[in-house]
Design an enzyme around this catalytic site. Structure first.
Site, PDB file in Angstrom:
ATOM      1  CG  ASP A  51      -0.445   0.055   2.442  1.00 11.63           C
ATOM      2  OD1 ASP A  51       0.762  -0.185   2.615  1.00 11.63           O
ATOM      3  OD2 ASP A  51      -1.088   0.033   3.580  1.00 11.63           O
ATOM      4  CB  SER A  52       4.464   1.565  -0.244  1.00  9.87           C
ATOM      5  OG  SER A  52       4.835   0.471  -1.122  1.00  9.87           O
ATOM      6  CE  LYS A 118       3.578  -5.867   4.355  1.00 10.56           C
ATOM      7  NZ  LYS A 118       2.819  -4.611   4.882  1.00 10.56           N
ATOM      8  CD  GLU A 120       0.294  -0.909   8.202  1.00 12.82           C
ATOM      9  OE1 GLU A 120       0.138  -0.327   9.294  1.00 12.82           O
ATOM     10  OE2 GLU A 120       0.896  -0.622   7.221  1.00 12.82           O
ATOM     11  CD  GLU A 187       8.043   0.495   7.644  1.00 10.85           C
ATOM     12  OE1 GLU A 187       8.079   1.485   7.203  1.00 10.85           O
ATOM     13  OE2 GLU A 187       6.961  -0.393   7.672  1.00 10.85           O
TER      14      GLU A 187
END
Length: 271
Positions: A51-52, A118, A120, A187
């Site tokens: 989603d970057s 993925k 978060e 991260e």
């Protein structure tokens, strides 16, 4: 990288075997067919449709505007040119607020070609992770700096620096593993914490600013090519420096991750 000579595509079984054999896993982001094909040629084992894209493709200041429909579109684009790499797609902001919504979102990404999704968050996501895994959706957890929570965190800050925060993050990683997560992205955490979490887990850890001891590394493609606007994060290296082509830069990234040269001490954070 024997699969480039005609072996079967990378699977989660292969990635787990690489982890067990202590072979570093290489991962980069891609959002389109052209870069997907190039990463395959260069031997990247895992492509992350991140989603970057909200930052590097759409020009937003964060990832939160990205929708599930946009993630599906970019996953389809990457899938069309993919021949060998394992594909992970991000569940975007507000697309997995409860288990049922998470399954709907994950199913859309997997129908578009993703091999894994993925999400978060740590221990507060264990019910969702377990729900997805029980319904045959492979899951990668994401701990440390959580870009979707940047407004809550007050910016892009290193996480897990205190003893209590580090212990809690390790507990989160173990909790995600216990309910079936098969991979964890770490991260922007101290390198020592990345080493500790990696040692405690039996699933691969993929670091981005988490030190050299993770099972593998990931960077945003535009960052490692030195074409993202603004000052790059400390954990980024410009692999175009000294290379004549994008392909040469990506192959250099693969070599340096495999050999342990990248990331260096200068790319990590102290506890």
């Amino acid at each position: 990288m024997g699969y480039l000579q005609g072996d079967k595509p990378i699977t989660i079984t292969k990635l787990l075997a690489m982890h067990a054999e202590r072979e570093k896993i290489t991962m980069l982001t891609a959002y389109d067919s052209t870069m997907s094909a190039l990463l395959n040629r260069c031997g990247i084992e895992v492509i992350l449709i991140g989603d970057s894209l909200g930052n590097v493709i759409q020009g937003h200041s964060s990832t939160t505007p990205v929708t599930i429909e946009q993630m599906v579109y970019h996953t389809e684009c990457v899938t069309r040119a993919n021949t060998h790499a394992f594909l992970i797609a991000d569940l975007p902001f507000a697309s997995y607020g409860d288990p049922v919504q998470a399954l709907d979102s994950a199913a859309a990404l997997m129908r578009a070609g993703a091999d894994m999704v993925k999400l978060e968050g740590g221990d507060w996501q264990v019910d969702i992770i377990q729900y997805l895994v029980e319904r045959s959706v492979p899951v990668c957890a994401h701990l440390g700096l959580l870009p979707q929570s940047v407004h809550l965190l007050g910016g892009y800050k290193v996480q897990g620096k205190s003893k209590d925060a580090a212990s809690h993050m390790l507990e989160q990683a173990l909790a995600c593993q216990a309910v079936g997560a098969q991979m964890v992205v770490l991260e922007a955490i101290p390198s020592s914490l990345g080493e500790k979490i990696t040692a405690e887990l039996h699933i691969p850890t993929i670091g981005i600013g988490a030190g050299p001891d993770c099972s593998g590394q990931v960077l945003v493609l535009q960052d490692m090519l030195g074409i993202s606007p603004g000052k790059p994060p400390k954990f980024v290296k410009d692999f175009m420096d000294g290379h004549h082509s994008i392909e040469a830069a990506i192959k250099s990234y693969v070599r340096e991750v495999k050999s342990g040269k990248f990331p260096g001490l200068e790319h990590g954070f102290a506890g």
